[in-house]
Write a protein that holds these residues in place. Structure first.
Motif, PDB file in Angstrom:
ATOM      1  N   SER A  26      35.869   7.681  28.062  1.00 58.86           N
ATOM      2  CA  SER A  26      34.680   8.031  28.137  1.00 58.86           C
ATOM      3  C   SER A  26      34.159   7.214  29.759  1.00 58.86           C
ATOM      4  CB  SER A  26      33.538   7.390  27.422  1.00 58.86           C
ATOM      5  OG  SER A  26      33.684   6.007  27.247  1.00 58.86           O
ATOM      6  N   PHE A  28      32.647   4.564  29.539  1.00 61.13           N
ATOM      7  CA  PHE A  28      31.168   4.122  29.259  1.00 61.13           C
ATOM      8  C   PHE A  28      31.489   2.821  28.548  1.00 61.13           C
ATOM      9  CE2 PHE A  28      27.273   3.866  26.951  1.00 61.13           C
ATOM     10  CZ  PHE A  28      26.446   4.314  27.432  1.00 61.13           C
ATOM     11  N   VAL A  30      30.754  -0.745  26.945  1.00 56.85           N
ATOM     12  CA  VAL A  30      29.638  -1.396  26.090  1.00 56.85           C
ATOM     13  C   VAL A  30      30.192  -2.980  25.841  1.00 56.85           C
ATOM     14  CG1 VAL A  30      27.887  -1.088  24.105  1.00 56.85           C
ATOM     15  CG2 VAL A  30      28.929   1.100  25.314  1.00 56.85           C
ATOM     16  N   ASN A  46      33.575  -1.881  23.269  1.00 48.00           N
ATOM     17  CA  ASN A  46      34.059  -0.561  22.702  1.00 48.00           C
ATOM     18  C   ASN A  46      35.811  -0.472  22.921  1.00 48.00           C
ATOM     19  OD1 ASN A  46      33.092  -0.416  25.385  1.00 48.00           O
ATOM     20  ND2 ASN A  46      33.112   1.980  24.972  1.00 48.00           N
ATOM     21  N   GLU A  48      38.430   2.383  22.690  1.00 49.32           N
ATOM     22  CA  GLU A  48      38.557   3.753  22.595  1.00 49.32           C
ATOM     23  C   GLU A  48      39.939   3.889  22.265  1.00 49.32           C
ATOM     24  OE1 GLU A  48      36.985   5.692  26.162  1.00 49.32           O
ATOM     25  OE2 GLU A  48      34.876   5.230  25.259  1.00 49.32           O
ATOM     26  N   THR A  55      37.794   5.610  18.089  1.00 49.09           N
ATOM     27  CA  THR A  55      37.181   4.406  18.937  1.00 49.09           C
ATOM     28  C   THR A  55      36.222   3.767  17.876  1.00 49.09           C
ATOM     29  OG1 THR A  55      37.073   6.040  20.865  1.00 49.09           O
ATOM     30  CG2 THR A  55      35.216   4.536  20.538  1.00 49.09           C
ATOM     31  N   CYS A  57      33.136   1.186  18.442  1.00 47.60           N
ATOM     32  CA  CYS A  57      32.243   0.776  19.026  1.00 47.60           C
ATOM     33  C   CYS A  57      32.074  -0.894  19.346  1.00 47.60           C
ATOM     34  CB  CYS A  57      30.709   0.777  18.703  1.00 47.60           C
ATOM     35  SG  CYS A  57      30.594   3.033  18.517  1.00 47.60           S
ATOM     36  N   ALA A  58      31.463  -1.365  20.413  1.00 47.18           N
ATOM     37  CA  ALA A  58      31.154  -2.703  20.690  1.00 47.18           C
ATOM     38  C   ALA A  58      30.641  -3.462  19.571  1.00 47.18           C
ATOM     39  CB  ALA A  58      30.537  -2.651  22.025  1.00 47.18           C
ATOM     40  N   GLU A  59      29.604  -2.800  19.085  1.00 52.72           N
ATOM     41  CA  GLU A  59      28.916  -3.676  18.141  1.00 52.72           C
ATOM     42  C   GLU A  59      29.607  -3.726  16.661  1.00 52.72           C
ATOM     43  OE1 GLU A  59      28.052  -1.025  19.482  1.00 52.72           O
ATOM     44  OE2 GLU A  59      25.777  -0.909  19.906  1.00 52.72           O
ATOM     45  N   VAL A  88      20.863   1.574  25.748  1.00 58.05           N
ATOM     46  CA  VAL A  88      21.615   2.267  24.934  1.00 58.05           C
ATOM     47  C   VAL A  88      21.452   1.530  23.384  1.00 58.05           C
ATOM     48  CG1 VAL A  88      23.791   3.273  23.888  1.00 58.05           C
ATOM     49  CG2 VAL A  88      23.034   3.519  26.353  1.00 58.05           C
ATOM     50  N   GLY A  89      20.983   2.047  22.578  1.00 57.73           N
ATOM     51  CA  GLY A  89      21.018   1.372  21.135  1.00 57.73           C
ATOM     52  C   GLY A  89      22.307   1.657  20.235  1.00 57.73           C
ATOM     53  N   PRO A  90      22.246   1.083  19.378  1.00 57.54           N
ATOM     54  CA  PRO A  90      23.573   1.114  18.410  1.00 57.54           C
ATOM     55  C   PRO A  90      23.717   2.622  18.020  1.00 57.54           C
ATOM     56  CG  PRO A  90      22.272  -0.639  17.637  1.00 57.54           C
ATOM     57  CD  PRO A  90      21.639  -0.217  18.831  1.00 57.54           C
ATOM     58  N   CYS A  91      24.872   3.347  17.673  1.00 60.04           N
ATOM     59  CA  CYS A  91      25.062   4.208  16.889  1.00 60.04           C
ATOM     60  C   CYS A  91      24.564   4.300  15.383  1.00 60.04           C
ATOM     61  CB  CYS A  91      26.516   4.874  16.952  1.00 60.04           C
ATOM     62  SG  CYS A  91      27.332   4.305  16.210  1.00 60.04           S
TER      63      CYS A  91
HETATM   64  N1  THU Z   1      29.424   3.060  22.307  1.00 59.56           N
HETATM   65  C1  THU Z   1      29.399   1.957  21.961  1.00 59.56           C
HETATM   66  O1  THU Z   1      30.330   0.890  21.992  1.00 59.56           O
HETATM   67  N2  THU Z   1      28.249   1.375  21.482  1.00 59.56           N
HETATM   68  C2  THU Z   1      27.118   2.150  21.295  1.00 59.56           C
HETATM   69  O2  THU Z   1      25.941   1.451  20.994  1.00 59.56           O
HETATM   70  C3  THU Z   1      27.058   3.494  21.730  1.00 59.56           C
HETATM   71  C4  THU Z   1      28.115   3.995  22.137  1.00 59.56           C
HETATM   72  C5  THU Z   1      30.788   3.386  22.894  1.00 59.56           C
HETATM   73  C6  THU Z   1      31.700   4.632  22.108  1.00 59.56           C
HETATM   74  C7  THU Z   1      32.331   5.140  23.059  1.00 59.56           C
HETATM   75  O3  THU Z   1      33.408   4.236  23.565  1.00 59.56           O
HETATM   76  C8  THU Z   1      31.604   4.986  24.285  1.00 59.56           C
HETATM   77  O4  THU Z   1      30.672   4.324  24.120  1.00 59.56           O
HETATM   78  C9  THU Z   1      30.825   6.577  24.656  1.00 59.56           C
HETATM   79  O5  THU Z   1      29.925   6.962  23.419  1.00 59.56           O
END
Ligand code: THU
Length: 136
Positions: A26, A28, A30, A46, A48, A55, A57-59, A88-91
């Motif tokens: 991504s 992207f 975090v 994060n 991946e 994947t 997530c960082a949280e 960007v808030g947590p998923c």
């Molecule tokens: N992601 C996070 O690590 N935390 C979030 O709060 C939103 C999304 C990561 C998952 C994936 O690796 C990338 O961001 C794109 O979605």
């Protein structure tokens, strides 16, 4: 109450952590930083996978790292997404995991690369949290 400097420092820790994200799919990155009850900061990024759905997530990565080290109680959480201008808030999945370990009044701060920071709480991110009675 967490003082202003501590929240600022926690967000900086999340920003630094984000530089270590493994996000080749991504691009992207975090970073997340947890303030443990004793003042220790535990970070996560994060991670991946080429099988995209795996994947982490960082949280959740931060929570797993902290629990692995014996920390179960946290006073605050910060999340940094340097590849997004907007915060960007947590998923949804992460909100559920965060709710497992942090009470509703726990402060959460998140930011992107722009100046805007969101200051909220676990309870605002995960309203109507339930299933607390399942612990044996
Ligand atoms: N992601 C996070 O690590 N935390 C979030 O709060 C939103 C999304 C990561 C998952 C994936 O690796 C990338 O961001 C794109 O979605």
């Amino acid at each position: 109450m967490i003082d202003k400097n501590k929240m600022e420092n926690l967000l900086n820790e999340a920003k630094n952590a984000a530089l270590k994200a493994y996000a080749p799919y991504s691009n992207f990155r975090v970073g997340a930083a947890l303030l443990c009850e004793d003042g220790t900061v535990i970070t996560g990024v994060n991670v991946e996978n080429r099988s995209y759905g795996l994947t982490i997530c960082a949280e959740r990565s931060a929570v797993c790292s902290a629990v692995s080290k014996g920390y179960l109680r946290f006073n605050a959480l910060a999340i940094a997404a340097p590849d997004s201008v907007e915060p960007v808030g947590p998923c949804g999945a992460c909100r559920q995991v965060i709710g497992e370990f942090m009470p509703a009044d726990t402060p959460v701060r998140f930011a992107g690369s722009g100046g805007t920071e969101v200051n909220t709480t676990v309870g605002e991110l995960l309203p109507f949290d339930s299933l607390h009675d399942l612990k044996k």
